[in-house]
Motif scaffolding. Sequence first.
Motif, PDB file in Angstrom:
ATOM      1  N   LEU A 159      -8.061 -11.485   2.115  1.00 55.12           N
ATOM      2  CA  LEU A 159      -8.459 -11.619   0.720  1.00 55.12           C
ATOM      3  C   LEU A 159      -8.136 -13.002   0.177  1.00 55.12           C
ATOM      4  O   LEU A 159      -9.011 -13.697  -0.358  1.00 55.12           O
ATOM      5  N   LEU A 160      -6.882 -13.438   0.298  1.00 56.43           N
ATOM      6  CA  LEU A 160      -6.494 -14.741  -0.244  1.00 56.43           C
ATOM      7  C   LEU A 160      -7.038 -15.886   0.587  1.00 56.43           C
ATOM      8  O   LEU A 160      -7.152 -17.013   0.095  1.00 56.43           O
ATOM      9  N   GLY A 161      -7.405 -15.605   1.830  1.00 57.71           N
ATOM     10  CA  GLY A 161      -8.022 -16.625   2.678  1.00 57.71           C
ATOM     11  C   GLY A 161      -9.506 -16.780   2.446  1.00 57.71           C
ATOM     12  O   GLY A 161     -10.162 -17.576   3.131  1.00 57.71           O
ATOM     13  N   GLY A 162     -10.069 -16.029   1.509  1.00 59.95           N
ATOM     14  CA  GLY A 162     -11.467 -16.195   1.142  1.00 59.95           C
ATOM     15  C   GLY A 162     -12.465 -15.487   2.023  1.00 59.95           C
ATOM     16  O   GLY A 162     -13.655 -15.807   1.984  1.00 59.95           O
ATOM     17  N   LYS A 163     -12.032 -14.471   2.787  1.00 67.09           N
ATOM     18  CA  LYS A 163     -12.939 -13.796   3.707  1.00 67.09           C
ATOM     19  C   LYS A 163     -13.645 -12.592   3.084  1.00 67.09           C
ATOM     20  O   LYS A 163     -14.562 -12.034   3.704  1.00 67.09           O
ATOM     21  N   LEU A 164     -13.231 -12.183   1.896  1.00 66.17           N
ATOM     22  CA  LEU A 164     -13.812 -10.988   1.290  1.00 66.17           C
ATOM     23  C   LEU A 164     -14.611 -11.292   0.030  1.00 66.17           C
ATOM     24  O   LEU A 164     -15.621 -10.634  -0.232  1.00 66.17           O
ATOM     25  N   LEU A 165     -14.160 -12.228  -0.773  1.00 67.63           N
ATOM     26  CA  LEU A 165     -14.808 -12.537  -2.039  1.00 67.63           C
ATOM     27  C   LEU A 165     -15.363 -13.954  -2.043  1.00 67.63           C
ATOM     28  O   LEU A 165     -14.808 -14.850  -1.384  1.00 67.63           O
ATOM     29  N   ARG A 166     -16.414 -14.160  -2.812  1.00 62.76           N
ATOM     30  CA  ARG A 166     -16.915 -15.509  -3.032  1.00 62.76           C
ATOM     31  C   ARG A 166     -15.887 -16.296  -3.849  1.00 62.76           C
ATOM     32  O   ARG A 166     -15.062 -15.703  -4.564  1.00 62.76           O
TER      33      ARG A 166
ATOM     34  N   TYR B  60       2.954   4.827   9.858  1.00 60.69           N
ATOM     35  CA  TYR B  60       2.100   4.989   8.680  1.00 60.69           C
ATOM     36  C   TYR B  60       2.965   5.292   7.452  1.00 60.69           C
ATOM     37  O   TYR B  60       4.057   5.859   7.561  1.00 60.69           O
ATOM     38  N   PHE B  61       2.446   4.951   6.276  1.00 61.11           N
ATOM     39  CA  PHE B  61       3.123   5.253   5.026  1.00 61.11           C
ATOM     40  C   PHE B  61       2.095   5.311   3.911  1.00 61.11           C
ATOM     41  O   PHE B  61       0.954   4.857   4.066  1.00 61.11           O
ATOM     42  N   ARG B  62       2.495   5.883   2.789  1.00 61.37           N
ATOM     43  CA  ARG B  62       1.639   5.909   1.605  1.00 61.37           C
ATOM     44  C   ARG B  62       1.774   4.570   0.896  1.00 61.37           C
ATOM     45  O   ARG B  62       2.868   4.183   0.503  1.00 61.37           O
ATOM     46  N   ILE B  63       0.649   3.864   0.709  1.00 69.01           N
ATOM     47  CA  ILE B  63       0.718   2.501   0.176  1.00 69.01           C
ATOM     48  C   ILE B  63       0.745   2.472  -1.346  1.00 69.01           C
ATOM     49  O   ILE B  63       0.976   1.407  -1.935  1.00 69.01           O
ATOM     50  N   GLY B  64       0.515   3.606  -2.015  1.00 72.83           N
ATOM     51  CA  GLY B  64       0.596   3.632  -3.462  1.00 72.83           C
ATOM     52  C   GLY B  64      -0.325   2.619  -4.114  1.00 72.83           C
ATOM     53  O   GLY B  64      -1.511   2.513  -3.798  1.00 72.83           O
ATOM     54  N   SER B  65       0.231   1.836  -5.007  1.00 72.99           N
ATOM     55  CA  SER B  65      -0.582   0.952  -5.847  1.00 72.99           C
ATOM     56  C   SER B  65      -1.146  -0.271  -5.137  1.00 72.99           C
ATOM     57  O   SER B  65      -1.903  -1.029  -5.757  1.00 72.99           O
ATOM     58  N   LEU B  66      -0.836  -0.481  -3.864  1.00 69.27           N
ATOM     59  CA  LEU B  66      -1.571  -1.509  -3.115  1.00 69.27           C
ATOM     60  C   LEU B  66      -3.049  -1.148  -3.067  1.00 69.27           C
ATOM     61  O   LEU B  66      -3.911  -2.021  -2.899  1.00 69.27           O
ATOM     62  N   THR B  67      -3.342   0.148  -3.240  1.00 74.35           N
ATOM     63  CA  THR B  67      -4.729   0.600  -3.355  1.00 74.35           C
ATOM     64  C   THR B  67      -5.457  -0.147  -4.463  1.00 74.35           C
ATOM     65  O   THR B  67      -6.668  -0.407  -4.364  1.00 74.35           O
ATOM     66  N   LYS B  68      -4.753  -0.496  -5.527  1.00 74.34           N
ATOM     67  CA  LYS B  68      -5.383  -1.168  -6.659  1.00 74.34           C
ATOM     68  C   LYS B  68      -6.021  -2.493  -6.263  1.00 74.34           C
ATOM     69  O   LYS B  68      -7.081  -2.864  -6.788  1.00 74.34           O
ATOM     70  N   THR B  69      -5.403  -3.237  -5.356  1.00 73.88           N
ATOM     71  CA  THR B  69      -5.998  -4.504  -4.929  1.00 73.88           C
ATOM     72  C   THR B  69      -7.314  -4.265  -4.206  1.00 73.88           C
ATOM     73  O   THR B  69      -8.265  -5.035  -4.352  1.00 73.88           O
ATOM     74  N   MET B  70      -7.391  -3.189  -3.429  1.00 75.72           N
ATOM     75  CA  MET B  70      -8.639  -2.858  -2.749  1.00 75.72           C
ATOM     76  C   MET B  70      -9.714  -2.468  -3.753  1.00 75.72           C
ATOM     77  O   MET B  70     -10.871  -2.893  -3.640  1.00 75.72           O
ATOM     78  N   VAL B  71      -9.347  -1.651  -4.736  1.00 75.45           N
ATOM     79  CA  VAL B  71     -10.298  -1.261  -5.772  1.00 75.45           C
ATOM     80  C   VAL B  71     -10.789  -2.495  -6.523  1.00 75.45           C
ATOM     81  O   VAL B  71     -11.997  -2.655  -6.767  1.00 75.45           O
TER      82      VAL B  71
END
Length: 380
Positions: A271-278, A74-85
Amino acid sequence: MRYTILAAVLALALTVCGCDAEPRAGTLQRDVDAIAALGTTGVQARVVGVGTDRTAVSGHSDAVALYEVSPEGYFRIGSLTKTMVATVVLMLVGEGRLSLDDSVQHWLPDMVRGNGNDGAGITVRQLLQHTSGIHESPPEMTTAEDYYRLRYQARDPFDTVASAMRHAPDFAPGAGWSYSNVGYVLLGLIIEQVGNRPWHDEISARILEPLGLRDTRWPGDAPTLPDPHANGYQQFEADGPLIDVTELVDADASVGYLSTTADIGTFYRSLLGGKLLRPEELAQMRTTVPVDGVTGLVWPGASYGLGLFAVPLTCGGTYWMHNGGQTGFLTNAGVTDDGGRSAVVSLSATLAVGADVTQSKGFAQLRMVNELVDHALCEK
């Protein structure tokens, strides 16, 4: 308590596992060894795509005991959180509950004001794209003494915004680009207004649970990391010692999550494979503006969409990525344009940048991580 995307940005025990041919595994191992040789305490990397799932590690998980780095750590992902937000915001846009053109004032009345700041003229899109002009809050943790004093103090998001409001904007909304943690703290508050529950609950329900990302966790006020993990180390000044900064409370909407290379790769491929967003919202996310300053030196030719960087590949085309720099940890996640292959690398030490940024070990760290991602995504 966090580093901006560039502020602080590799000993030779190693293992490699995977199903690829030896030359490809060898490239990944050479790249993580090179990062460790620069002075990074520990490095782990994972490349996943059609027919391949391989890892490489180098260095140690603890500078004292010299334990081997775990590829499942495990690690702290920092600003990768921004992509989730950003993904959650765009989900809400797709549901008609929020518009990218909504003003900050509409959702957070009178929070962004004073010293030339005006939330009525800043849109949700501009927060997502770092074009709001809001001045970044000054870093709080620039010395070892700061770390020991502040490591267990949770920062209230309203205090974070208020600190930024003490400064004039860097530029008029939409007139420039400047990386902003404060903008994503505001987005977390907007998500809470729209969804009527904490921003991290929205991420859990909309991303983590559907994708089965059981190893991605919001830590809240807990300062520790789950096992296994590597200790995090921070070099606060050029040629200074590496300070163990593993324990830390820092979990707002700009940097908050803990995860693993496996979970992070799954998220970005999905995400980039289109499974999360229209398609409509994914197209908005991939609509970019140029970046500048030191960011442009680290990632030449890069541009920024809504929670994602677009970076040219040396083999042609573009990959999508985000960097996460948080006290003691540095992570890069890159994924091919179609979401078919991901490369995630996590470092458990961040080296100092110093006055001459481009000549510093921190800058070299970032460039070597970028080379690893580029090599991994360009392989046939």
